[in-house]
Design a protein around this motif. Structure first.
Motif, PDB file in Angstrom:
ATOM      1  N   PRO A   1       0.801  -1.232   0.000  1.00 40.65           N
ATOM      2  CA  PRO A   1       0.000   0.000   0.000  1.00 40.65           C
ATOM      3  C   PRO A   1       0.828   1.274   0.000  1.00 40.65           C
ATOM      4  CG  PRO A   1      -0.938  -1.591   1.515  1.00 40.65           C
ATOM      5  CD  PRO A   1       0.374  -2.159   1.066  1.00 40.65           C
ATOM      6  N   THR A   2       2.049   1.229   0.534  1.00 36.88           N
ATOM      7  CA  THR A   2       2.872   2.438   0.599  1.00 36.88           C
ATOM      8  C   THR A   2       3.760   2.620  -0.622  1.00 36.88           C
ATOM      9  OG1 THR A   2       4.530   1.221   1.882  1.00 36.88           O
ATOM     10  CG2 THR A   2       2.889   2.473   3.115  1.00 36.88           C
ATOM     11  N   GLY A   3       3.681   1.710  -1.588  1.00 32.66           N
ATOM     12  CA  GLY A   3       4.444   1.852  -2.818  1.00 32.66           C
ATOM     13  C   GLY A   3       5.239   0.605  -3.159  1.00 32.66           C
ATOM     14  N   VAL A   4       6.141   0.756  -4.123  1.00 33.01           N
ATOM     15  CA  VAL A   4       6.990  -0.340  -4.583  1.00 33.01           C
ATOM     16  C   VAL A   4       8.370  -0.203  -3.944  1.00 33.01           C
ATOM     17  CG1 VAL A   4       8.113  -1.379  -6.588  1.00 33.01           C
ATOM     18  CG2 VAL A   4       5.757  -0.548  -6.770  1.00 33.01           C
ATOM     19  N   TYR A   5       8.870  -1.317  -3.431  1.00 29.91           N
ATOM     20  CA  TYR A   5      10.187  -1.333  -2.802  1.00 29.91           C
ATOM     21  C   TYR A   5      11.149  -2.116  -3.692  1.00 29.91           C
ATOM     22  CZ  TYR A   5       8.059   0.515   1.410  1.00 29.91           C
ATOM     23  OH  TYR A   5       7.395   1.320   2.315  1.00 29.91           O
ATOM     24  N   VAL A   6      12.238  -1.446  -4.083  1.00 27.43           N
ATOM     25  CA  VAL A   6      13.309  -2.072  -4.849  1.00 27.43           C
ATOM     26  C   VAL A   6      14.349  -2.530  -3.837  1.00 27.43           C
ATOM     27  CG1 VAL A   6      15.045  -1.737  -6.628  1.00 27.43           C
ATOM     28  CG2 VAL A   6      12.844  -0.547  -6.794  1.00 27.43           C
ATOM     29  N   ILE A   7      14.510  -3.844  -3.698  1.00 27.09           N
ATOM     30  CA  ILE A   7      15.300  -4.400  -2.599  1.00 27.09           C
ATOM     31  C   ILE A   7      16.531  -5.121  -3.145  1.00 27.09           C
ATOM     32  CG2 ILE A   7      15.249  -5.929  -0.597  1.00 27.09           C
ATOM     33  CD1 ILE A   7      12.137  -5.654  -0.736  1.00 27.09           C
ATOM     34  N   ASP A   8      17.694  -4.690  -2.690  1.00 27.30           N
ATOM     35  CA  ASP A   8      18.956  -5.336  -3.042  1.00 27.30           C
ATOM     36  C   ASP A   8      19.458  -6.072  -1.802  1.00 27.30           C
ATOM     37  OD1 ASP A   8      21.148  -6.124  -4.445  1.00 27.30           O
ATOM     38  OD2 ASP A   8      22.083  -4.161  -4.584  1.00 27.30           O
ATOM     39  N   ALA A   9      19.588  -7.395  -1.912  1.00 28.79           N
ATOM     40  CA  ALA A   9      20.034  -8.208  -0.779  1.00 28.79           C
ATOM     41  C   ALA A   9      21.549  -8.384  -0.827  1.00 28.79           C
ATOM     42  CB  ALA A   9      19.341  -9.574  -0.805  1.00 28.79           C
ATOM     43  N   LYS A  10      22.191  -8.201   0.331  1.00 25.96           N
ATOM     44  CA  LYS A  10      23.641  -8.370   0.422  1.00 25.96           C
ATOM     45  C   LYS A  10      23.973  -9.237   1.634  1.00 25.96           C
ATOM     46  CE  LYS A  10      24.572  -5.766  -3.103  1.00 25.96           C
ATOM     47  NZ  LYS A  10      25.008  -6.403  -4.374  1.00 25.96           N
ATOM     48  N   LYS A  11      24.935 -10.126   1.440  1.00 23.85           N
ATOM     49  CA  LYS A  11      25.382 -11.001   2.521  1.00 23.85           C
ATOM     50  C   LYS A  11      26.850 -10.683   2.807  1.00 23.85           C
ATOM     51  CE  LYS A  11      25.337 -15.902   3.877  1.00 23.85           C
ATOM     52  NZ  LYS A  11      26.789 -16.096   4.146  1.00 23.85           N
TER      53      LYS A  11
ATOM     54  N   VAL B   1       3.109   5.965  -8.814  1.00 27.53           N
ATOM     55  CA  VAL B   1       3.363   5.000  -7.737  1.00 27.53           C
ATOM     56  C   VAL B   1       4.668   5.364  -7.036  1.00 27.53           C
ATOM     57  CG1 VAL B   1       3.762   2.572  -7.160  1.00 27.53           C
ATOM     58  CG2 VAL B   1       2.152   3.178  -8.991  1.00 27.53           C
ATOM     59  N   PRO B   2       4.663   5.534  -5.710  1.00 28.32           N
ATOM     60  CA  PRO B   2       5.919   5.799  -4.990  1.00 28.32           C
ATOM     61  C   PRO B   2       6.877   4.615  -5.101  1.00 28.32           C
ATOM     62  CG  PRO B   2       3.991   6.280  -3.620  1.00 28.32           C
ATOM     63  CD  PRO B   2       3.488   5.541  -4.813  1.00 28.32           C
ATOM     64  N   VAL B   3       8.157   4.899  -5.295  1.00 27.72           N
ATOM     65  CA  VAL B   3       9.169   3.852  -5.404  1.00 27.72           C
ATOM     66  C   VAL B   3      10.244   4.109  -4.356  1.00 27.72           C
ATOM     67  CG1 VAL B   3      10.835   2.696  -6.901  1.00 27.72           C
ATOM     68  CG2 VAL B   3       8.716   3.606  -7.873  1.00 27.72           C
ATOM     69  N   HIS B   4      10.552   3.097  -3.554  1.00 27.43           N
ATOM     70  CA  HIS B   4      11.516   3.211  -2.455  1.00 27.43           C
ATOM     71  C   HIS B   4      12.687   2.267  -2.695  1.00 27.43           C
ATOM     72  CE1 HIS B   4       8.088   5.132  -0.443  1.00 27.43           C
ATOM     73  NE2 HIS B   4       7.390   4.066  -0.758  1.00 27.43           N
ATOM     74  N   GLY B   5      13.885   2.696  -2.333  1.00 24.77           N
ATOM     75  CA  GLY B   5      15.073   1.858  -2.458  1.00 24.77           C
ATOM     76  C   GLY B   5      15.495   1.300  -1.110  1.00 24.77           C
ATOM     77  N   VAL B   6      15.924   0.026  -1.114  1.00 24.43           N
ATOM     78  CA  VAL B   6      16.328  -0.642   0.126  1.00 24.43           C
ATOM     79  C   VAL B   6      17.586  -1.473  -0.125  1.00 24.43           C
ATOM     80  CG1 VAL B   6      15.705  -2.343   1.888  1.00 24.43           C
ATOM     81  CG2 VAL B   6      13.963  -0.780   0.998  1.00 24.43           C
ATOM     82  N   LEU B   7      18.562  -1.334   0.770  1.00 22.57           N
ATOM     83  CA  LEU B   7      19.695  -2.244   0.847  1.00 22.57           C
ATOM     84  C   LEU B   7      19.523  -3.075   2.117  1.00 22.57           C
ATOM     85  CD1 LEU B   7      22.875  -0.232  -0.199  1.00 22.57           C
ATOM     86  CD2 LEU B   7      22.244  -2.517  -1.011  1.00 22.57           C
TER      87      LEU B   7
END
Length: 286
Positions: A163-173, A223-229
């Protein structure tokens, strides 16, 4: 009631056209004209009985909802896993070809180079985060994994539509503690560096920003787009630890899950489904 269909009064046999006010008897499924509203069931002539459809059963047929198209949501870490297996197999073939007799022994006594194991590490991080996201998926949290960016060798690890938008998620180990180092300020341009332990990981922020632009190019500005690491196995402190650099959130899996669970936002269920389908068409599985 007004008759939906024409009938005949069971008492006087008078014709009752459709939409004529009349009395409908549910027990016998017959009608009476309004002049015989007080008649009883015992004085109805058998030849005058006429079966009238029950109004409750004559409602308009229900149109079944159009089923949503089947979407290939992708497999988390699939492309990284394939690249690791390809590199590993290529090295094995090369060693066995060069040393036919002792190739197996050499492989058993040596490790894959870091350029190969890095792909395995990346795949493990994506797989772990993907499993956690999938366990929380719903109509309010729709997911896509390992999406190929057109005309590029790069891919997007995870996309979450909420509901708050699209999250672009980059996973790092990565091992070590993520933290932000800021240089400059008043007299010099402000420069933010993302460090994990002593490792400068600023370039991965640049990568997320490019992925955000790709997603915005697909969805537009509606559409709101959010970035996540998301660092899945980093050395996070017990209190605090998450931060934002250049509008990209840097956090760990549980912090991400709680952020994705927020229900108050501009997208309703229909908009979430539409954005999910649009992204799935434009960004196929890698």
């Amino acid at each position: 009631m007004k008759l939906r269909y024409a009938g005949v009064c069971r008492v006087c046999s008078a014709d009752l056209p459709a939409k004529t006010p009349a009395i409908y008897e549910r027990s016998t499924k017959t009608v009476r004209c309004v002049e015989h509203a007080g008649a009883s069931a015992t004085d109805e002539p058998a030849e005058a009985r006429v079966t009238v459809p029950d109004p409750a059963s004559t409602s308009e047929p229900t149109v079944p909802p159009t089923p949503e198209p089947v979407i290939d949501t992708g497999t988390a870490g699939a492309s990284a896993r394939r690249e690791f297996e390809r590199r590993k197999q290529r090295r094995e073939d090369r060693v066995r070809e060069k040393h036919p007799k002792i190739g197996g022994l050499l492989l058993a006594l040596s490790d894959d180079p870091q350029t190969t194991t890095a792909w395995n590490t990346g795949a493990l991080g994506e797989e772990r985060l993907g499993a956690g996201l999938d366990s929380r998926g719903s109509e309010q949290l729709r997911l896509l994994h390992d999406r190929r960016i057109p005309r590029s060798r790069a891919n997007i690890d995870h996309l979450a539509v909420t509901p708050t938008g699209v999250y672009v998620i980059d996973a790092k180990k990565y091992a070590g503690r993520p933290h932000l180092e800021v240089e400059g300020g008043i007299l010099r341009p402000r420069v933010e560096k993302l460090l994990v332990g002593r490792r400068d990981c600023t370039k991965v922020v640049d990568g997320v920003l490019k992925q955000i632009e790709v997603v915005k190019g697909v969805l537009g500005d509606s559409v709101p787009v959010h970035g996540v690491l998301c660092f899945v196995e980093a050395d996070w402190p017990l209190i605090g630890g998450s931060f934002t650099t250049r509008e990209v959130a840097v956090l760990w899996p549980r912090k991400l899950y709680s952020r994705l669970a927020a229900a108050d936002g501009p997208l309703d269920a229909e908009a979430i489904a539409a954005a999910h389908q649009q992204l799935a068409r434009a960004l196929p599985p890698a």
